[in-house]
Design an enzyme around this catalytic site. Sequence first.
Site, short mmCIF file in Angstrom:
data_model
loop_
_atom_site.label_atom_id
_atom_site.label_comp_id
_atom_site.label_asym_id
_atom_site.label_seq_id
_atom_site.Cartn_x
_atom_site.Cartn_y
_atom_site.Cartn_z
N HIS A 13 -3.66 6.42 3.91
CA HIS A 13 -4.37 5.23 3.45
C HIS A 13 -3.73 3.95 4.00
O HIS A 13 -4.42 3.07 4.52
CB HIS A 13 -4.38 5.22 1.92
N ASP A 33 0.85 -1.19 0.00
CA ASP A 33 0.00 0.00 0.00
C ASP A 33 0.88 1.23 0.00
O ASP A 33 2.02 1.19 -0.49
CB ASP A 33 -0.88 -0.03 1.27
N SER A 88 -11.32 -0.59 -0.20
CA SER A 88 -10.04 -0.59 0.51
C SER A 88 -10.23 -0.79 2.00
O SER A 88 -9.36 -1.35 2.66
CB SER A 88 -9.32 0.75 0.30
#
Length: 462
Positions: free
Chosen positions: A231, A171, A408
Amino acid sequence: MKKLFALLATMALCSMAIPPAYMQGQRNDAASRQEAPSVPGEALVQFKAGASDDAKGRALGRIGGEVLEEIRTAAMRHDGRGDLVLARFQPDLPAAAAMRALREDPAVEFAEPNWIYTHQATSNDPYYTDGSLWGMYGDATSPANQYGSQAGEAWAAGHTGSSSVYVGVIDEGIQFTHPDLDANVWNNPFDPVDGVDNDGNGYVDDIHGWDFDGNNNTIYDGGTQGRLDDHGTHVTGTIGAEGGNGIGVAGVNWQVTYISGKFLGRRGGTTANAIKAVDYFTDLKTRHGLRIVATNNSWGGGGFSQGLLDAINRGGDAGILFIAAAGNGGSDGVGDNNDTTANYPSNYQCTSNGKSYDCVIAVAAITSSGAKSSFSNFGATTVDLGAPGSGVWSTTAFNTYSSYSGTSMATPHVTGAAALYAASNSGASAATIKNAILSSTVPTSSLSGKTVTGGRLNVSGF
């Protein structure tokens, strides 16, 4: 169980999206998405085993190309394949023409664009005791929500995870000093920080993992303002934020060891770096025996990549599940059918080398009322199950907490489930873990005919 694939399919990282796949040597007939973005003037070229330097030079000469990088990860060293290189070609040559010219050369096994991957998390507006962390609830917890992952019920039964179980987070980077994440980050015993690549994997001082985008060991680049890596920090918190510590949130696992495979930077990530990230975890498991049960892949964008599928298969051969977001639809914000419009990497089928199972698990998102999230992609044969993905609170940089929505956010609930099951079932294989996750789902009307199981995640028995 899976999957249909397209020759070319768009991929956009998912806080919202992820994509579908094809089997080695076989492309499916799913419709392709509009042409996906790739790095201009770059190609990944897999040469055939035994190809001479002259033959490779001839092939690259077709496109006026030169080698930028030979991609030779530790996991590839004994695979018997030819060289995989990242090549640059003349900028006035269209990418499609360059790929066609390379594929026609007898020394080339495959050639493909260097796809770009991104994420598109959305933030709304903090955690377990106040009713915010609904994705961890069950119908018997307090607070309760039947559409949560049922993690609270597993905790009540004494199942809170184990630091001997490892997960890879492919990621963005991770703020590993976050007060809800600092106890669970990996500290590499094989390569202490001394300026030397002690374990010989090609990555010097990879103490908490590696930044493949920046090619360094700094897995967090957001500073004290939290400018970057939200994120990656968010999905990590859902997998393994420290529980029972009286602050913030709790992950599906209160104890787990996470390792960063950062490949998404300011401008997204590339196929070349995704391959290196996937292989990094395969090498850690095969060389050092780390019990890496899964990688979390909350990203997407781009088209089919044989090179990336090969890497996923190497991980699957080592018993590592590749858990991927099903994607957040197109620009209209409405979920797409992955059975007919391929979405990578979630549609890849990881079954090479005689594996009896598909190492990919594709995850859709549901809301706190059990509806399929409007943005979530689906697929009766290409998406396995649903998990909480709307209004999910977790850790963010710097030392903060935020609510995001997307496939996600659903995906790390399932990655957390894999780790939680492994913690209570020490001898479980990847195939067994996947079967436990899929066979324990709760039938959910919004997912009926929309996923392989027709159900949502349920870890109450883990």
